[in-house]
Design a protein around this motif. Structure first.
Motif, short mmCIF file in Angstrom:
data_model
loop_
_atom_site.label_atom_id
_atom_site.label_comp_id
_atom_site.label_asym_id
_atom_site.label_seq_id
_atom_site.Cartn_x
_atom_site.Cartn_y
_atom_site.Cartn_z
N PHE A 11 0.82 -1.21 0.00
CA PHE A 11 0.00 0.00 0.00
C PHE A 11 0.86 1.26 0.00
O PHE A 11 1.99 1.24 0.48
N LYS A 56 0.20 3.93 6.41
CA LYS A 56 -0.20 3.72 5.01
C LYS A 56 -1.61 4.29 4.82
O LYS A 56 -2.35 4.46 5.78
N LYS A 57 -1.98 4.53 3.57
CA LYS A 57 -3.32 5.06 3.29
C LYS A 57 -4.40 4.15 3.85
O LYS A 57 -5.43 4.61 4.32
N THR A 58 -4.17 2.87 3.81
CA THR A 58 -5.15 1.91 4.30
C THR A 58 -5.26 1.91 5.83
O THR A 58 -6.20 1.34 6.37
N ASP A 59 -4.31 2.53 6.51
CA ASP A 59 -4.33 2.61 7.98
C ASP A 59 -5.16 3.77 8.50
O ASP A 59 -5.42 3.85 9.70
#
Length: 135
Positions: A29, A63-66
């Motif tokens: 990611f 990360k962006k997904t976090d």
């Protein structure tokens, strides 16, 4: 989930773990980008965001997904500050350890200068394992 947490895939590769034990399809990611706390956040949550978010960005931990999990962590912090309840504190500490924000969880992180590039990370990790630091 019980037992030990999984090691990062790159670390497994560097240690020479057999291929069948490595997730070759693990997604990668993008790093999160600089942003302000969400509108409507309580003051305590905004304060935590402004203090911690830049540090996580600097170390390429976030990360962006976090981002959804980090938002919840900020809200858990605000609730724990306001309510001082044991359940809210447990929620906060559980989330904080996932981001390496507690002393014991931070000891499992490997910090590398993001400007150094991927080969510097590999060199650092290999050097550590050759000298017994990664055992």
């Amino acid at each position: 989930m019980r037992g030990r947490k999984n090691q990062p895939t790159e670390l497994k590769r560097l240690k020479g773990v057999r291929a069948s034990r490595i997730n070759s399809a693990e997604p990668v990611f993008d790093n999160a980008e600089q942003m302000n706390p969400p509108k409507g956040f309580p003051a305590e949550a905004k304060s935590f965001w402004k203090e911690v978010y830049p540090m996580l960005l600097e170390k390429n931990v976030l990360k962006k997904t976090d981002l959804p999990a980090f938002r919840l962590l900020c809200l858990a912090y605000a609730d724990a500050q306001k309510l001082r309840s044991t359940a809210k504190l447990k929620t906060f500490w559980s989330g904080a350890s996932e981001f390496g924000l507690t002393p014991s969880s931070r000891s499992r992180l490997v910090g590398v200068d993001p400007r150094a590039g991927k080969s510097a990370i590999k060199d650092f990790m290999l050097r550590g394992f050759r000298h017994g630091a990664g055992s």
